[in-house]
Scaffold this active site. Structure first.
Site, PDB file in Angstrom:
ATOM      1  N   ASP A  46      60.671   3.896   0.460  1.00 56.16           N
ATOM      2  CA  ASP A  46      61.115   4.102   1.786  1.00 56.16           C
ATOM      3  C   ASP A  46      62.427   3.359   2.116  1.00 56.16           C
ATOM      4  O   ASP A  46      62.616   2.174   1.802  1.00 56.16           O
ATOM      5  CB  ASP A  46      60.012   3.512   2.796  1.00 56.16           C
ATOM      6  CG  ASP A  46      60.600   3.671   4.180  1.00 56.16           C
ATOM      7  OD1 ASP A  46      60.235   4.816   4.762  1.00 56.16           O
ATOM      8  OD2 ASP A  46      60.956   2.768   4.870  1.00 56.16           O
ATOM      9  N   TYR A  51      69.884   0.365   6.710  1.00 57.51           N
ATOM     10  CA  TYR A  51      69.407  -0.631   5.746  1.00 57.51           C
ATOM     11  C   TYR A  51      70.838  -1.065   4.808  1.00 57.51           C
ATOM     12  O   TYR A  51      70.744  -2.194   4.259  1.00 57.51           O
ATOM     13  CB  TYR A  51      68.315  -0.305   4.747  1.00 57.51           C
ATOM     14  CG  TYR A  51      66.904  -0.191   5.424  1.00 57.51           C
ATOM     15  CD1 TYR A  51      66.840  -0.586   6.782  1.00 57.51           C
ATOM     16  CD2 TYR A  51      65.893   0.098   4.775  1.00 57.51           C
ATOM     17  CE1 TYR A  51      65.555  -0.714   7.488  1.00 57.51           C
ATOM     18  CE2 TYR A  51      64.578   0.314   5.461  1.00 57.51           C
ATOM     19  CZ  TYR A  51      64.557  -0.020   6.861  1.00 57.51           C
ATOM     20  OH  TYR A  51      63.359   0.326   7.306  1.00 57.51           O
ATOM     21  N   HIS A 109      64.635   7.326  13.533  1.00 57.26           N
ATOM     22  CA  HIS A 109      64.248   5.697  13.505  1.00 57.26           C
ATOM     23  C   HIS A 109      63.943   5.092  14.572  1.00 57.26           C
ATOM     24  O   HIS A 109      62.676   4.425  14.557  1.00 57.26           O
ATOM     25  CB  HIS A 109      65.663   4.782  12.962  1.00 57.26           C
ATOM     26  CG  HIS A 109      65.319   3.691  12.142  1.00 57.26           C
ATOM     27  ND1 HIS A 109      65.969   3.161  11.073  1.00 57.26           N
ATOM     28  CD2 HIS A 109      64.105   2.959  12.299  1.00 57.26           C
ATOM     29  CE1 HIS A 109      65.555   2.204  10.684  1.00 57.26           C
ATOM     30  NE2 HIS A 109      64.348   1.840  11.177  1.00 57.26           N
ATOM     31  N   ASN A 140      58.500   4.258  15.445  1.00 57.87           N
ATOM     32  CA  ASN A 140      58.453   3.461  16.600  1.00 57.87           C
ATOM     33  C   ASN A 140      58.262   4.520  17.976  1.00 57.87           C
ATOM     34  O   ASN A 140      59.030   4.045  18.979  1.00 57.87           O
ATOM     35  CB  ASN A 140      59.892   2.718  16.657  1.00 57.87           C
ATOM     36  CG  ASN A 140      59.993   1.767  15.508  1.00 57.87           C
ATOM     37  OD1 ASN A 140      59.239   0.846  15.192  1.00 57.87           O
ATOM     38  ND2 ASN A 140      60.978   2.093  14.955  1.00 57.87           N
ATOM     39  N   GLN A 161      56.230   6.164  11.794  1.00 50.13           N
ATOM     40  CA  GLN A 161      56.210   4.756  11.227  1.00 50.13           C
ATOM     41  C   GLN A 161      56.381   3.838  12.163  1.00 50.13           C
ATOM     42  O   GLN A 161      57.137   3.702  12.885  1.00 50.13           O
ATOM     43  CB  GLN A 161      57.374   4.833  10.211  1.00 50.13           C
ATOM     44  CG  GLN A 161      57.302   3.568   9.473  1.00 50.13           C
ATOM     45  CD  GLN A 161      58.692   3.324   8.425  1.00 50.13           C
ATOM     46  OE1 GLN A 161      59.395   2.565   8.230  1.00 50.13           O
ATOM     47  NE2 GLN A 161      58.562   4.529   7.530  1.00 50.13           N
ATOM     48  N   SER A 188      56.149  -3.376   7.839  1.00 49.45           N
ATOM     49  CA  SER A 188      55.987  -4.974   7.844  1.00 49.45           C
ATOM     50  C   SER A 188      54.284  -5.119   7.924  1.00 49.45           C
ATOM     51  O   SER A 188      53.732  -5.998   8.756  1.00 49.45           O
ATOM     52  CB  SER A 188      56.155  -5.486   9.269  1.00 49.45           C
ATOM     53  OG  SER A 188      57.888  -5.669   9.197  1.00 49.45           O
ATOM     54  N   LYS A 230      57.681  -4.524   1.828  1.00 50.72           N
ATOM     55  CA  LYS A 230      58.720  -5.019   1.072  1.00 50.72           C
ATOM     56  C   LYS A 230      58.418  -5.833   0.072  1.00 50.72           C
ATOM     57  O   LYS A 230      57.907  -6.660   0.506  1.00 50.72           O
ATOM     58  CB  LYS A 230      59.800  -5.200   2.060  1.00 50.72           C
ATOM     59  CG  LYS A 230      61.152  -5.916   1.551  1.00 50.72           C
ATOM     60  CD  LYS A 230      61.740  -7.082   2.073  1.00 50.72           C
ATOM     61  CE  LYS A 230      62.846  -7.659   1.287  1.00 50.72           C
ATOM     62  NZ  LYS A 230      63.374  -8.882   1.858  1.00 50.72           N
ATOM     63  N   THR A 232      60.501  -7.741  -3.357  1.00 52.02           N
ATOM     64  CA  THR A 232      61.797  -7.678  -4.557  1.00 52.02           C
ATOM     65  C   THR A 232      61.360  -8.073  -5.876  1.00 52.02           C
ATOM     66  O   THR A 232      62.166  -7.551  -6.642  1.00 52.02           O
ATOM     67  CB  THR A 232      63.128  -8.217  -3.858  1.00 52.02           C
ATOM     68  OG1 THR A 232      62.536  -9.738  -3.487  1.00 52.02           O
ATOM     69  CG2 THR A 232      63.574  -7.761  -2.447  1.00 52.02           C
ATOM     70  N   ASN A 240      51.269  -6.509  -4.553  1.00 52.90           N
ATOM     71  CA  ASN A 240      50.948  -5.494  -3.845  1.00 52.90           C
ATOM     72  C   ASN A 240      50.322  -4.176  -4.221  1.00 52.90           C
ATOM     73  O   ASN A 240      49.432  -3.552  -4.099  1.00 52.90           O
ATOM     74  CB  ASN A 240      52.385  -5.040  -2.930  1.00 52.90           C
ATOM     75  CG  ASN A 240      52.669  -6.023  -1.975  1.00 52.90           C
ATOM     76  OD1 ASN A 240      52.107  -6.943  -1.591  1.00 52.90           O
ATOM     77  ND2 ASN A 240      54.238  -5.843  -1.825  1.00 52.90           N
TER      78      ASN A 240
END
Length: 276
Positions: A46, A51, A109, A140, A161, A188, A230, A232, A240
């Site tokens: 995603d 971003y 978005h 949203n 989302q 989140s 999220k 990295t 996860n």
């Protein structure tokens, strides 16, 4: 045993666990995280125009040894790009950056700034009819926004989302999604890492030899909500991913359901009035 892609529940082709890339704006780190996730077994990535990492996401997909057709790729059109012409133009730019000729899911978005349902969604319909996007999503949106969008769209609204985690459980939106055959996708989902060290998640995690993020992700999965945390580092991406092996008891799910804390992490001044 480590999970495999076959262990991820899917809904109409969308894996219920994906990699979120918000604030993953270091190019090389983003490329590496996407490649790492795909090589590990993730099949849902995603991103979003705002971003600033679509090019890096595309490079990570290209680098990974996973066929494009096996990847569920989603991006979002930013609020300044929601006029008819800008939807078409910026989606083309997104595809070029991502290195693909289609995305599996394209979201509005936010219902904000340049969003005008008739104009914006007619462009989404055109992209859908042309096969450039496989599914239409919103982000949203409150229920009345979704109802209004459906009045203007020929294509089905596939997903909404929203922020969703044990401290913002979105009961109304989850109930609405169940009633309306709408997929709910949680951004989140770890409450910006606030699930770590938080009771009763820690107690449940200790009981299973798991982490609090794994508990939060397992709870969302039990609620039928897709999660796109999220991450990295390889360690966090793997932690996860291994949430897929965690099964919560009915009592544990009920305990999380009963959390009284409510903590919204994303609340911009252009967010829906219903949030105030």
């Amino acid at each position: 045993m480590a999970p495999t892609p076959a262990d991820v529940p899917t809904t109409d082709g969308m894996p219920m666990l994906g990699l979120g890339t918000w604030e993953n704006d270091d190019h090389e780190a983003c490329v590496q995280s996407v490649e790492t996730a795909l090589e590990m077994g993730y099949r849902h990535i995603d991103t979003a125009q705002i971003y600033g990492n679509e090019e890096a996401v595309g490079e990570g997909i290209e680098t990974a040894d996973v066929p494009r057709e096996d990847i569920f790729l989603a991006t979002k059109v930013w609020i300044s790009n929601l006029s008819y012409d800008e939807v078409l133009a910026t989606t083309e730019e997104s595809l070029e950056k991502l290195g693909t000729d289609y995305v599996d899911l394209l979201y509005v978005h936010w219902p904000a700034r340049e969003y005008a349902p008739a104009e914006t969604l007619s462009a989404f319909d055109e992209l859908y009819d042309d096969g450039v996007i496989r599914r239409v999503g919103v982000s949203n949106f409150e229920p009345h926004h979704v109802d209004e969008a459906r009045e203007h769209l020929d294509a089905p609204v596939f997903a909404n989302q929203v922020e969703c985690h044990p401290f913002l459980q979105q009961d109304e939106l989850r109930e609405y999604a169940d009633e309306e055959s709408l997929e709910l996708v949680a951004y989140s989902p770890l409450a910006r890492s606030d699930v770590i060290g938080a009771e009763p998640l820690t107690e449940i995690a200790d009981r299973h030899g798991a982490s609090e993020p794994q508990v939060a992700l397992a709870w969302l999965r039990e609620k039928g909500v897709t999660a796109i945390p999220k991450a990295t580092s390889e360690a966090h991406i793997r932690d996860n991913w291994e949430s897929l092996t965690l099964e919560l008891s009915d009592d544990e799910i009920a305990t999380i359901d009963d959390i009284a804390r409510r903590d919204r992490k994303v609340d911009p001044d252009f967010g829906p009035d219903a949030w105030e």
